[in-house]
Enzyme design. Structure first.
Site, mmCIF file in Angstrom:
data_model
loop_
_atom_site.group_PDB
_atom_site.id
_atom_site.type_symbol
_atom_site.label_atom_id
_atom_site.label_comp_id
_atom_site.label_asym_id
_atom_site.label_seq_id
_atom_site.Cartn_x
_atom_site.Cartn_y
_atom_site.Cartn_z
ATOM 1 N N GLU A 114 0.697 -1.083 0.187
ATOM 2 C CA GLU A 114 0.232 0.128 0.264
ATOM 3 C C GLU A 114 1.175 1.524 0.194
ATOM 4 O OE1 GLU A 114 -1.924 -2.072 3.345
ATOM 5 O OE2 GLU A 114 -4.359 -1.561 2.535
ATOM 6 N N GLU A 134 -3.578 -9.593 4.271
ATOM 7 C CA GLU A 134 -3.910 -9.732 5.257
ATOM 8 C C GLU A 134 -5.119 -10.068 5.809
ATOM 9 O OE1 GLU A 134 -2.793 -7.446 3.101
ATOM 10 O OE2 GLU A 134 -2.789 -5.841 3.918
HETATM 11 N N1 COA Z 1 4.928 -7.063 11.163
HETATM 12 C C1 COA Z 1 6.082 -7.536 12.500
HETATM 13 N N2 COA Z 1 6.706 -7.980 12.265
HETATM 14 C C2 COA Z 1 7.463 -8.819 11.200
HETATM 15 C C3 COA Z 1 6.752 -8.598 9.570
HETATM 16 C C4 COA Z 1 4.666 -7.464 10.140
HETATM 17 N N3 COA Z 1 4.383 -6.775 8.988
HETATM 18 N N4 COA Z 1 7.086 -9.319 8.970
HETATM 19 C C5 COA Z 1 8.623 -9.307 9.111
HETATM 20 N N5 COA Z 1 8.428 -9.662 10.896
HETATM 21 C C6 COA Z 1 9.429 -9.569 11.221
HETATM 22 C C7 COA Z 1 9.287 -10.952 11.588
HETATM 23 O O1 COA Z 1 8.460 -12.051 13.395
HETATM 24 C C8 COA Z 1 10.709 -11.927 12.375
HETATM 25 O O2 COA Z 1 11.146 -10.801 13.345
HETATM 26 P P1 COA Z 1 12.107 -11.955 14.709
HETATM 27 O O3 COA Z 1 12.989 -12.673 13.634
HETATM 28 O O4 COA Z 1 12.071 -10.699 15.623
HETATM 29 O O5 COA Z 1 11.033 -13.220 14.274
HETATM 30 C C9 COA Z 1 11.340 -10.160 10.751
HETATM 31 O O6 COA Z 1 10.553 -10.149 10.479
HETATM 32 C C10 COA Z 1 12.197 -12.001 10.094
HETATM 33 O O7 COA Z 1 11.144 -12.135 9.492
HETATM 34 P P2 COA Z 1 11.118 -13.899 8.872
HETATM 35 O O8 COA Z 1 9.615 -14.125 8.820
HETATM 36 O O9 COA Z 1 11.842 -14.486 9.708
HETATM 37 O O10 COA Z 1 11.732 -14.076 7.646
HETATM 38 P P3 COA Z 1 11.281 -14.950 6.740
HETATM 39 O O11 COA Z 1 12.288 -15.019 5.573
HETATM 40 O O12 COA Z 1 11.450 -16.179 6.993
HETATM 41 O O13 COA Z 1 9.799 -14.524 5.796
HETATM 42 C C11 COA Z 1 7.471 -13.369 4.900
HETATM 43 C C12 COA Z 1 9.461 -13.000 5.365
HETATM 44 C C13 COA Z 1 7.410 -12.040 4.741
HETATM 45 C C14 COA Z 1 7.805 -14.131 4.067
HETATM 46 C C15 COA Z 1 7.426 -12.811 6.995
HETATM 47 O O14 COA Z 1 8.120 -12.560 7.663
HETATM 48 C C16 COA Z 1 6.042 -12.742 6.296
HETATM 49 O O15 COA Z 1 4.915 -13.221 6.547
HETATM 50 N N6 COA Z 1 5.680 -11.134 7.374
HETATM 51 C C17 COA Z 1 4.176 -10.765 7.815
HETATM 52 C C18 COA Z 1 4.170 -10.411 5.715
HETATM 53 C C19 COA Z 1 2.460 -9.377 6.257
HETATM 54 O O16 COA Z 1 1.705 -10.175 6.635
HETATM 55 N N7 COA Z 1 2.356 -8.470 5.764
HETATM 56 C C20 COA Z 1 1.475 -8.116 5.791
HETATM 57 C C21 COA Z 1 0.890 -7.526 7.408
HETATM 58 S S1 COA Z 1 -1.270 -6.267 7.544
#
Ligand code: COA
Length: 260
Positions: A114, A134
């Site tokens: 967004e 979401e």
């Molecule tokens: N909010 C808060 N923390 C987030 C985040 C978010 N949207 N996206 C990633 N992080 C954090 C993870 O919790 C992790 O923190 P930690 O090391 O303290 O556990 C860190 O960032 C690294 O992310 P990680 O998930 O370990 O990386 P990955 O390479 O395995 O996966 C993604 C990457 C982007 C696929 C995964 O982080 C993800 O699905 N994030 C959420 C995306 C999402 O739903 N966004 C919309 C929110 S409304």
């Protein structure tokens, strides 16, 4: 204001704004949103800045969304405020009055997608991924995704992205018109900078009036938008930049725009 979740550098009329929470994939928490708002308010009134390049720190993420840890405590009222608050910051970017180029250097998910949508131009690195995940969390996009994504790529593609929550890669984003260009990661900032410089070489009054008219296309009927365009065209004709640009064409020389 001293920033802890982003940094800004200004070089040759270009502001480089970098969201800096790489350990959380640059997820937008409350502090980061406050800082984004503050930095864009200051950019808007800073006469030294004509173009902005917005990116995320590190090589993995532009912005991986709003900070999910802040969502759990929300109820109907606070959730609405949460969404409206984010929307107002993204509106500020869309209506900055200066071009904002998103340099999408990795994940642009949820609020990150967004945020890119609120920018005027999006250039992605080959490793970028876009999505509105979401629904995976049982919520919906709240920072403009349902509105701006539909307008940019059409309702059908927006519905697919929002209803499945499945991400797409940079090439698919290019194919559906979500991004303007895809380049190798190492070329991302230089490519954005080259585009910024191309814009900077033009009459800045005309650039700003063009942006205003383009924004009108998102918010008005065709008829109203055409009236906005005609009014701004008239304003543009009366500027020194127009006299200079047209005069330079006639005299077969390069224009020297003064932004007046
Ligand atoms: N909010 C808060 N923390 C987030 C985040 C978010 N949207 N996206 C990633 N992080 C954090 C993870 O919790 C992790 O923190 P930690 O090391 O303290 O556990 C860190 O960032 C690294 O992310 P990680 O998930 O370990 O990386 P990955 O390479 O395995 O996966 C993604 C990457 C982007 C696929 C995964 O982080 C993800 O699905 N994030 C959420 C995306 C999402 O739903 N966004 C919309 C929110 S409304």
């Amino acid at each position: 204001m001293d920033y802890t979740t982003l940094f800004i550098t200004i070089k040759e009329r270009i502001a480089f704004v970098t969201i800096n929470r790489p350990d959380k994939l640059n997820a937008l928490n409350a502090q980061c949103k406050n800082e984004l708002k503050d930095v864009f308010i200051s950019i808007k009134s800073n006469p030294e800045i004509d173009v902005v390049i917005l990116t995320g720190a590190g090589e993995k993420a532009f912005v991986a969304g709003t900070d999910i840890t802040e969502l759990l405590s929300l109820d109907a009222e606070s959730g609405k405020e949460f969404a409206s608050g984010g929307q107002s910051i993204f509106d500020l970017i869309q209506h900055l009055g200066k071009p904002v180029i998103a340099a999408v250097n990795g994940y642009a998910l949820g609020g990150g997608c967004e945020l890119a949508l609120a920018c005027h131009i999006r250039i992605a690195s080959e490793n970028a991924k876009f999505g509105q995940p979401e629904v995976n969390l049982g919520v919906i996009p709240g920072y403009g995704g349902t509105q701006r994504l539909s307008r940019l790529v059409g309702v059908g593609k927006a519905a697919e992205l929002i209803l499945t929550g499945n991400p797409i890669d940079a090439q698919e984003a290019l194919r559906i018109g979500l991004v303007n260009k895809v380049v190798p990661l190492a070329e991302l900032i230089p490519t954005c900078e080259a585009m910024a410089k191309s814009i900077l070489s033009k009459g800045q009054l005309a650039v700003r009036m063009s942006l205003k008219a383009i924004n009108a296309s998102l918010e008005t009927s065709l008829n109203e938008g055409l009236q906005v365009e005609a009014g701004l065209f008239g304003e543009a004709c009366s500027t020194g930049d127009a006299k200079e640009g047209i005069g330079a064409f006639m005299e077969k020389r390069k224009p020297n725009f003064q932004g007046k």
